[in-house]
Design an enzyme around this catalytic site. Structure first.
Site, PDB file in Angstrom:
ATOM      1  N   ASP A 133       2.222 -13.671   5.310  1.00  0.00           N
ATOM      2  CA  ASP A 133       2.288 -12.218   5.169  1.00  0.00           C
ATOM      3  C   ASP A 133       3.522 -11.837   4.365  1.00  0.00           C
ATOM      4  OD1 ASP A 133       1.407  -9.529   5.856  1.00  0.00           O
ATOM      5  OD2 ASP A 133       3.176  -9.411   7.152  1.00  0.00           O
ATOM      6  N   ILE A 141       9.295 -11.262  18.833  1.00  0.00           N
ATOM      7  CA  ILE A 141       7.926 -11.504  18.340  1.00  0.00           C
ATOM      8  C   ILE A 141       7.395 -12.848  18.833  1.00  0.00           C
ATOM      9  CG2 ILE A 141       6.522 -11.871  16.261  1.00  0.00           C
ATOM     10  CD1 ILE A 141       8.462  -9.829  14.868  1.00  0.00           C
ATOM     11  N   HIS A 184       2.771  -8.228   3.462  1.00  0.00           N
ATOM     12  CA  HIS A 184       3.792  -7.743   4.400  1.00  0.00           C
ATOM     13  C   HIS A 184       3.271  -6.541   5.198  1.00  0.00           C
ATOM     14  CE1 HIS A 184       8.380  -8.007   5.043  1.00  0.00           C
ATOM     15  NE2 HIS A 184       7.807  -7.501   6.124  1.00  0.00           N
ATOM     16  N   GLN A 185       2.140  -6.770   5.854  1.00  0.00           N
ATOM     17  CA  GLN A 185       1.528  -5.669   6.600  1.00  0.00           C
ATOM     18  C   GLN A 185       1.504  -5.913   8.108  1.00  0.00           C
ATOM     19  OE1 GLN A 185      -2.790  -6.317   5.077  1.00  0.00           O
ATOM     20  NE2 GLN A 185      -3.073  -5.706   7.204  1.00  0.00           N
ATOM     21  N   ALA A 186       2.125  -7.019   8.554  1.00  0.00           N
ATOM     22  CA  ALA A 186       2.024  -7.354   9.983  1.00  0.00           C
ATOM     23  C   ALA A 186       2.584  -6.238  10.874  1.00  0.00           C
ATOM     24  CB  ALA A 186       2.742  -8.669  10.263  1.00  0.00           C
ATOM     25  N   GLU A 226       8.566 -11.485  -3.044  1.00  0.00           N
ATOM     26  CA  GLU A 226       7.682 -10.334  -2.822  1.00  0.00           C
ATOM     27  C   GLU A 226       8.279  -9.020  -3.318  1.00  0.00           C
ATOM     28  OE1 GLU A 226       7.420 -10.521   1.574  1.00  0.00           O
ATOM     29  OE2 GLU A 226       8.395  -8.552   1.597  1.00  0.00           O
ATOM     30  N   THR A 261       4.865 -15.079   9.179  1.00  0.00           N
ATOM     31  CA  THR A 261       4.905 -13.610   9.184  1.00  0.00           C
ATOM     32  C   THR A 261       6.357 -13.147   9.318  1.00  0.00           C
ATOM     33  OG1 THR A 261       4.635 -13.540  11.592  1.00  0.00           O
ATOM     34  CG2 THR A 261       2.618 -13.370  10.280  1.00  0.00           C
ATOM     35  N   SER A 262       7.318 -14.063   9.059  1.00  0.00           N
ATOM     36  CA  SER A 262       8.722 -13.668   9.286  1.00  0.00           C
ATOM     37  C   SER A 262       9.388 -13.199   7.986  1.00  0.00           C
ATOM     38  CB  SER A 262       9.493 -14.789   9.970  1.00  0.00           C
ATOM     39  OG  SER A 262       9.425 -15.996   9.258  1.00  0.00           O
ATOM     40  N   ARG A 263       9.898 -14.123   7.194  1.00  0.00           N
ATOM     41  CA  ARG A 263      10.488 -13.771   5.894  1.00  0.00           C
ATOM     42  C   ARG A 263      10.091 -14.856   4.900  1.00  0.00           C
ATOM     43  NH1 ARG A 263      10.639  -9.402   7.263  1.00  0.00           N
ATOM     44  NH2 ARG A 263      12.378  -7.958   7.513  1.00  0.00           N
TER      45      ARG A 263
HETATM   46  P1  NAD Z   1      14.448 -11.674  16.965  1.00  0.00           P
HETATM   47  O1  NAD Z   1      15.851 -11.536  16.465  1.00  0.00           O
HETATM   48  O2  NAD Z   1      14.047 -10.928  18.199  1.00  0.00           O
HETATM   49  O3  NAD Z   1      14.122 -13.211  17.224  1.00  0.00           O
HETATM   50  C1  NAD Z   1      14.457 -14.227  16.324  1.00  0.00           C
HETATM   51  C2  NAD Z   1      14.627 -15.501  17.138  1.00  0.00           C
HETATM   52  O4  NAD Z   1      14.823 -16.571  16.210  1.00  0.00           O
HETATM   53  C3  NAD Z   1      15.834 -15.473  18.091  1.00  0.00           C
HETATM   54  O5  NAD Z   1      15.421 -15.790  19.405  1.00  0.00           O
HETATM   55  C4  NAD Z   1      16.762 -16.543  17.507  1.00  0.00           C
HETATM   56  O6  NAD Z   1      17.496 -17.243  18.518  1.00  0.00           O
HETATM   57  C5  NAD Z   1      15.756 -17.445  16.819  1.00  0.00           C
HETATM   58  N1  NAD Z   1      16.331 -18.317  15.804  1.00  0.00           N
HETATM   59  C6  NAD Z   1      17.373 -18.101  14.979  1.00  0.00           C
HETATM   60  N2  NAD Z   1      17.564 -19.189  14.191  1.00  0.00           N
HETATM   61  C7  NAD Z   1      16.631 -20.100  14.551  1.00  0.00           C
HETATM   62  C8  NAD Z   1      16.314 -21.412  14.110  1.00  0.00           C
HETATM   63  N3  NAD Z   1      17.024 -22.009  13.147  1.00  0.00           N
HETATM   64  N4  NAD Z   1      15.282 -22.052  14.695  1.00  0.00           N
HETATM   65  C9  NAD Z   1      14.559 -21.460  15.669  1.00  0.00           C
HETATM   66  N5  NAD Z   1      14.808 -20.211  16.132  1.00  0.00           N
HETATM   67  C10 NAD Z   1      15.836 -19.552  15.571  1.00  0.00           C
HETATM   68  O7  NAD Z   1      13.518 -11.300  15.722  1.00  0.00           O
HETATM   69  P2  NAD Z   1      11.991 -10.799  15.768  1.00  0.00           P
HETATM   70  O8  NAD Z   1      11.973  -9.319  15.931  1.00  0.00           O
HETATM   71  O9  NAD Z   1      11.229 -11.643  16.710  1.00  0.00           O
HETATM   72  O10 NAD Z   1      11.564 -11.084  14.259  1.00  0.00           O
HETATM   73  C11 NAD Z   1      11.231 -12.392  13.827  1.00  0.00           C
HETATM   74  C12 NAD Z   1      11.004 -12.393  12.323  1.00  0.00           C
HETATM   75  O11 NAD Z   1       9.895 -11.537  11.995  1.00  0.00           O
HETATM   76  C13 NAD Z   1      12.189 -11.872  11.488  1.00  0.00           C
HETATM   77  O12 NAD Z   1      12.307 -12.671  10.326  1.00  0.00           O
HETATM   78  C14 NAD Z   1      11.753 -10.471  11.070  1.00  0.00           C
HETATM   79  O13 NAD Z   1      12.398 -10.072   9.885  1.00  0.00           O
HETATM   80  C15 NAD Z   1      10.255 -10.719  10.892  1.00  0.00           C
HETATM   81  N6  NAD Z   1       9.414  -9.513  10.913  1.00  0.00           N
HETATM   82  C16 NAD Z   1       8.349  -9.463  10.059  1.00  0.00           C
HETATM   83  C17 NAD Z   1       7.510  -8.348  10.073  1.00  0.00           C
HETATM   84  C18 NAD Z   1       6.302  -8.246   9.164  1.00  0.00           C
HETATM   85  O14 NAD Z   1       5.775  -7.150   8.978  1.00  0.00           O
HETATM   86  N7  NAD Z   1       5.822  -9.330   8.604  1.00  0.00           N
HETATM   87  C19 NAD Z   1       7.787  -7.295  10.945  1.00  0.00           C
HETATM   88  C20 NAD Z   1       8.886  -7.393  11.832  1.00  0.00           C
HETATM   89  C21 NAD Z   1       9.695  -8.510  11.809  1.00  0.00           C
END
Ligand code: NAD
Length: 337
Positions: free
Chosen positions: A265, A163, A302-304, A270, A239-241
């Site tokens: 998000d 992402i 959480h709709q991203a 949540e 938008t992560s966790r």
């Molecule tokens: P991914 O595993 O492809 O990428 C995560 C990246 O974070 C990796 O490159 C990793 O090296 C890096 N990372 C790990 N620890 C780190 C730190 N301490 N500092 C900096 N970088 C670090 O994951 P993704 O698919 O890109 O997803 C990213 C986030 O988005 C996750 O938390 C996922 O759960 C969340 N997500 C949210 C939604 C939503 O609807 N809001 C949807 C999908 C994913």
């Protein structure tokens, strides 16, 4: 390897919603899989419902802890497939001990979350959320709707996995300076941004957007101390966790003006709120209620991920995992623990 030569393994879909059900039904039009849909969340109390089902399909706010997995195991469930990338709602070591295989959907559409991140960034930069309310009330005053442009801003991207990389690509069209931090930098992404330390991101950025998994090392990454390193009036996007942010610290930051804009998000607590219509209930979460009082805060539920491409990919990958597991006892997207 699990001995699971079932060709018609039944699967119970927990936390089912019309959008996920519709995507799964479309992708299962041949009726190859026997799917039953339940709106109920999966947890230790509801796990007995899964007795006799070889697979449970779950989502991010299902609580697949040890107690839940034990009941699933006793009922004969061999596979838990989550319709998400993240697996932090599942006790992976307990699953391994109990011989339950976990499957997830890696990278179903990084574009969905990346485009959403840009959407909330621009919404807040131009106060579109506030303008929309004003116009509907017949208020055409522009005062207070002054925005900012991205071209002279520094944007920090925390995490450049699937992402974060797309976010960097999308941002590069705006002419802003882009900083990134990731323990595993990505070569192509490095052509569009500069990889720096977390401290440099915090010190230099006007906007910081987070795309990291929830790990012990990222839990409460944003707290009183890290907020103190940032520019006054910083714009934070998550938008992560939810638990990447220490929410009480965020509220303190908003009250002091240390945070100038916030778009989230995801929210730490949540699980008891999102994905349900609670419009007739009394909101009991005081921290969340306080967040909603700030005019410079944008909260979405959480709709991203929720796009056409993402729903299709989630359904396809999950059904592929079911099919592979039925025939071989493992799957391409089984989580290695
Ligand atoms: P991914 O595993 O492809 O990428 C995560 C990246 O974070 C990796 O490159 C990793 O090296 C890096 N990372 C790990 N620890 C780190 C730190 N301490 N500092 C900096 N970088 C670090 O994951 P993704 O698919 O890109 O997803 C990213 C986030 O988005 C996750 O938390 C996922 O759960 C969340 N997500 C949210 C939604 C939503 O609807 N809001 C949807 C999908 C994913």
């Amino acid at each position: 390897m699990v001995n699971c030569k079932l060709t018609t393994m039944k699967a119970l879909v927990f936390s089912s919603r019309i959008y996920s059900e519709s995507a799964l039904r479309t992708e299962n039009s041949s009726a190859r899989h026997q799917l039953k849909f339940l709106e109920t969340k999966l947890n230790a109390a509801t796990a007995p419902l899964c007795a006799g089902y070889g697979a449970a399909l779950v989502f991010v706010n299902d609580k697949v802890d040890r107690a839940c997995l034990q009941i699933l195991s006793q009922g004969g469930t061999k596979l838990v497939a989550t319709l998400s990338t993240g697996t932090n709602h599942i006790d992976l070591p307990a699953a391994k001990e109990l011989g339950i295989t976990i499957a997830s959907v890696p990278s179903y559409s990084p574009h969905a979350v990346s485009e959403f991140t840009l959407a909330v960034l621009l919404t807040m930069a131009r106060k579109i959320h506030r303008a929309n309310h004003r116009i509907r009330e017949g208020n055409f005053e522009l005062e207070g709707l002054e925005g900012f442009e991205l071209r002279d801003k520094t944007v920090g991207v925390f995490g450049t996995g699937a992402i974060g990389r797309e976010v960097v690509k999308n941002l590069s069209g705006f002419g802003c300076r882009i900083l990134a931090h990731d323990p595993a930098p990505h070569a192509d992404t490095a052509k569009l941004c500069r990889y720096v330390s977390p401290e440099e991101i915090f010190r230099e950025s006007d906007i910081v957007t987070f795309h990291v998994p929830l790990l012990p090392s990222t839990r409460h990454l944003i707290n009183d101390q890290t907020l103190g390193l940032m520019k006054k009036g910083v714009f934070l996007i998550n938008t992560s966790r939810g638990a990447i942010f220490d929410t009480p610290a965020i509220i303190r930051g908003l009250k002091k003006g240390q945070i100038g804009h916030l778009a989230i998000d995801v929210y730490e607590e949540e699980a008891g709120l999102f994905f349900e219509d609670r419009s007739s209930e009394i909101l009991k979460d005081d921290v969340f209620a306080r967040l909603l009082t700030f005019p410079n805060v944008l909260v979405t539920g959480h709709q991203a991920f929720l796009t056409d491409h993402a729903l299709r990919n989630i359904a396809q990958t999950t059904l592929q995992s079911l099919a592979e597991f039925e025939s071989s006892g493992t799957c391409t997207h089984c989580v290695r623990t």
